[in-house]
Scaffold this motif. Structure first.
Motif, PDB file in Angstrom:
ATOM      1  N   LEU A 172       0.821  -1.210   0.000  1.00 10.80           N
ATOM      2  CA  LEU A 172       0.000   0.000   0.000  1.00 10.80           C
ATOM      3  C   LEU A 172       0.857   1.263   0.000  1.00 10.80           C
ATOM      4  O   LEU A 172       0.449   2.301  -0.509  1.00 10.80           O
ATOM      5  CB  LEU A 172      -0.899   0.030   1.242  1.00 10.80           C
ATOM      6  N   PHE A 173       2.040   1.164   0.593  1.00 11.45           N
ATOM      7  CA  PHE A 173       2.849   2.350   0.878  1.00 11.45           C
ATOM      8  C   PHE A 173       4.210   2.348   0.193  1.00 11.45           C
ATOM      9  O   PHE A 173       5.021   3.225   0.447  1.00 11.45           O
ATOM     10  CB  PHE A 173       3.069   2.468   2.391  1.00 11.45           C
ATOM     11  N   ASP A 174       4.499   1.364  -0.670  1.00 10.94           N
ATOM     12  CA  ASP A 174       5.854   1.236  -1.228  1.00 10.94           C
ATOM     13  C   ASP A 174       6.121   2.112  -2.451  1.00 10.94           C
ATOM     14  O   ASP A 174       7.235   2.122  -2.969  1.00 10.94           O
ATOM     15  CB  ASP A 174       6.181  -0.235  -1.531  1.00 10.94           C
ATOM     16  N   GLN A 175       5.122   2.836  -2.925  1.00 12.72           N
ATOM     17  CA  GLN A 175       5.253   3.748  -4.073  1.00 12.72           C
ATOM     18  C   GLN A 175       5.611   3.039  -5.380  1.00 12.72           C
ATOM     19  O   GLN A 175       6.024   3.670  -6.339  1.00 12.72           O
ATOM     20  CB  GLN A 175       6.288   4.855  -3.782  1.00 12.72           C
ATOM     21  N   GLU A 176       5.483   1.721  -5.415  1.00 15.76           N
ATOM     22  CA  GLU A 176       5.766   0.954  -6.635  1.00 15.76           C
ATOM     23  C   GLU A 176       4.491   0.834  -7.458  1.00 15.76           C
ATOM     24  O   GLU A 176       3.425   0.565  -6.917  1.00 15.76           O
ATOM     25  CB  GLU A 176       6.280  -0.451  -6.278  1.00 15.76           C
ATOM     26  N   GLU A 177       4.616   0.991  -8.762  1.00 14.50           N
ATOM     27  CA  GLU A 177       3.457   0.920  -9.645  1.00 14.50           C
ATOM     28  C   GLU A 177       2.994  -0.512  -9.895  1.00 14.50           C
ATOM     29  O   GLU A 177       1.856  -0.738 -10.283  1.00 14.50           O
ATOM     30  CB  GLU A 177       3.773   1.584 -10.997  1.00 14.50           C
ATOM     31  N   GLU A 178       3.867  -1.501  -9.690  1.00 16.89           N
ATOM     32  CA  GLU A 178       3.543  -2.898 -10.015  1.00 16.89           C
ATOM     33  C   GLU A 178       3.044  -3.704  -8.836  1.00 16.89           C
ATOM     34  O   GLU A 178       2.666  -4.860  -8.987  1.00 16.89           O
ATOM     35  CB  GLU A 178       4.768  -3.612 -10.608  1.00 16.89           C
ATOM     36  N   THR A 179       3.068  -3.143  -7.631  1.00 17.87           N
ATOM     37  CA  THR A 179       2.671  -3.910  -6.449  1.00 17.87           C
ATOM     38  C   THR A 179       1.370  -3.364  -5.873  1.00 17.87           C
ATOM     39  O   THR A 179       1.038  -2.196  -6.066  1.00 17.87           O
ATOM     40  CB  THR A 179       3.761  -3.872  -5.363  1.00 17.87           C
ATOM     41  N   CYS A 180       0.646  -4.235  -5.157  1.00 14.49           N
ATOM     42  CA  CYS A 180      -0.633  -3.810  -4.600  1.00 14.49           C
ATOM     43  C   CYS A 180      -0.991  -4.661  -3.381  1.00 14.49           C
ATOM     44  O   CYS A 180      -0.459  -5.748  -3.190  1.00 14.49           O
ATOM     45  CB  CYS A 180      -1.736  -3.930  -5.642  1.00 14.49           C
ATOM     46  N   TRP A 181      -1.909  -4.122  -2.572  1.00 16.66           N
ATOM     47  CA  TRP A 181      -2.576  -4.919  -1.551  1.00 16.66           C
ATOM     48  C   TRP A 181      -3.822  -5.480  -2.204  1.00 16.66           C
ATOM     49  O   TRP A 181      -4.597  -4.752  -2.826  1.00 16.66           O
ATOM     50  CB  TRP A 181      -2.958  -4.080  -0.341  1.00 16.66           C
ATOM     51  N   ASN A 182      -4.019  -6.783  -2.081  1.00  9.43           N
ATOM     52  CA  ASN A 182      -5.174  -7.456  -2.635  1.00  9.43           C
ATOM     53  C   ASN A 182      -5.861  -8.166  -1.470  1.00  9.43           C
ATOM     54  O   ASN A 182      -5.282  -9.076  -0.876  1.00  9.43           O
ATOM     55  CB  ASN A 182      -4.721  -8.460  -3.699  1.00  9.43           C
ATOM     56  N   SER A 183      -7.066  -7.724  -1.150  1.00 11.61           N
ATOM     57  CA  SER A 183      -7.784  -8.364  -0.045  1.00 11.61           C
ATOM     58  C   SER A 183      -8.339  -9.705  -0.499  1.00 11.61           C
ATOM     59  O   SER A 183      -8.422  -9.994  -1.687  1.00 11.61           O
ATOM     60  CB  SER A 183      -8.931  -7.472   0.429  1.00 11.61           C
ATOM     61  N   ASP A 184      -8.730 -10.498   0.455  1.00 17.35           N
ATOM     62  CA  ASP A 184      -9.444 -11.729   0.153  1.00 17.35           C
ATOM     63  C   ASP A 184     -10.930 -11.388   0.051  1.00 17.35           C
ATOM     64  O   ASP A 184     -11.310 -10.219   0.151  1.00 17.35           O
ATOM     65  CB  ASP A 184      -9.194 -12.768   1.252  1.00 17.35           C
ATOM     66  N   GLN A 185     -11.767 -12.386  -0.113  1.00 13.37           N
ATOM     67  CA  GLN A 185     -13.211 -12.178  -0.203  1.00 13.37           C
ATOM     68  C   GLN A 185     -13.761 -11.735   1.148  1.00 13.37           C
ATOM     69  O   GLN A 185     -13.199 -12.053   2.188  1.00 13.37           O
ATOM     70  CB  GLN A 185     -13.900 -13.481  -0.598  1.00 13.37           C
ATOM     71  N   GLY A 186     -14.877 -11.012   1.100  1.00 15.36           N
ATOM     72  CA  GLY A 186     -15.538 -10.627   2.340  1.00 15.36           C
ATOM     73  C   GLY A 186     -16.444  -9.437   2.142  1.00 15.36           C
ATOM     74  O   GLY A 186     -16.287  -8.686   1.185  1.00 15.36           O
ATOM     75  N   PRO A 187     -17.372  -9.249   3.062  1.00 14.51           N
ATOM     76  CA  PRO A 187     -18.365  -8.186   2.907  1.00 14.51           C
ATOM     77  C   PRO A 187     -17.809  -6.778   3.098  1.00 14.51           C
ATOM     78  O   PRO A 187     -18.332  -5.825   2.557  1.00 14.51           O
ATOM     79  CB  PRO A 187     -19.403  -8.514   3.977  1.00 14.51           C
ATOM     80  N   SER A 188     -16.767  -6.634   3.885  1.00 11.17           N
ATOM     81  CA  SER A 188     -16.214  -5.312   4.171  1.00 11.17           C
ATOM     82  C   SER A 188     -14.705  -5.460   4.384  1.00 11.17           C
ATOM     83  O   SER A 188     -14.269  -6.294   5.175  1.00 11.17           O
ATOM     84  CB  SER A 188     -16.889  -4.741   5.420  1.00 11.17           C
ATOM     85  N   GLN A 189     -13.941  -4.669   3.686  1.00 11.42           N
ATOM     86  CA  GLN A 189     -12.478  -4.709   3.839  1.00 11.42           C
ATOM     87  C   GLN A 189     -12.031  -3.400   4.478  1.00 11.42           C
ATOM     88  O   GLN A 189     -12.692  -2.367   4.330  1.00 11.42           O
ATOM     89  CB  GLN A 189     -11.810  -4.901   2.476  1.00 11.42           C
TER      90      GLN A 189
END
Length: 141
Positions: free
Chosen positions: A30-47
């Motif tokens: 979320l905070f690494d400033q890289e364009e190719e990386t991301c946080w990806n949540s799992d399934q669920g009603p609210s993240q």
């Protein structure tokens, strides 16, 4: 002066990580400033993302870059000062696209923030975020 408030001493937690694969999809992206990386949540009603700052801050903006198709239609920013209950700071309404979106925040003095992503655009409730920035000022100690 407005600056990025997330620093190496900021503690972060997230609701979930896709397949528990923190190396590829963990919160650090979320905070690494890289364009190719991301946080990806799992399934669920609210993240959600929880941030604890090492000092009190004055929040003025929230910036989020989602992956289109994996955003939310409604978000909630809550905050508190350590030991107090969370209180609502802002409801925000992101667009479902890949652009960096900026949400002005009524100035709030906090040291903890929770960003909740509600009504996700993905059928399974997953959220993908490339950048999450909290902007404002650090409060003098």
């Amino acid at each position: 002066m407005t600056q990025s408030l997330v620093c190496p001493h900021t503690v972060s937690r997230v609701s979930s990580v896709l397949n528990r694969n923190t190396r590829q999809f963990g919160k650090k992206h979320l905070f690494d400033q890289e364009e190719e990386t991301c946080w990806n949540s799992d399934q669920g009603p609210s993240q959600w993302v929880w941030l604890e700052f090492p000092q009190r801050i004055l929040v003025s903006q929230l910036q989020i870059q989602f992956q289109g198709g994996f955003s939310c239609r409604r978000g909630l920013l809550e905050g508190s000062q350590r030991g107090a209950s969370l209180h609502k700071i802002l409801n925000f309404y992101p667009e479902d696209n890949n652009s960096l979106q900026t949400f002005p925040v009524p100035t709030a003095e906090v040291d903890q923030l929770k960003v909740t992503f509600e009504d996700t655009s993905d059928l399974f409730g997953r959220v993908v975020i490339y950048h999450l920035r909290v902007l404002g000022e650090k409060k003098a100690s």
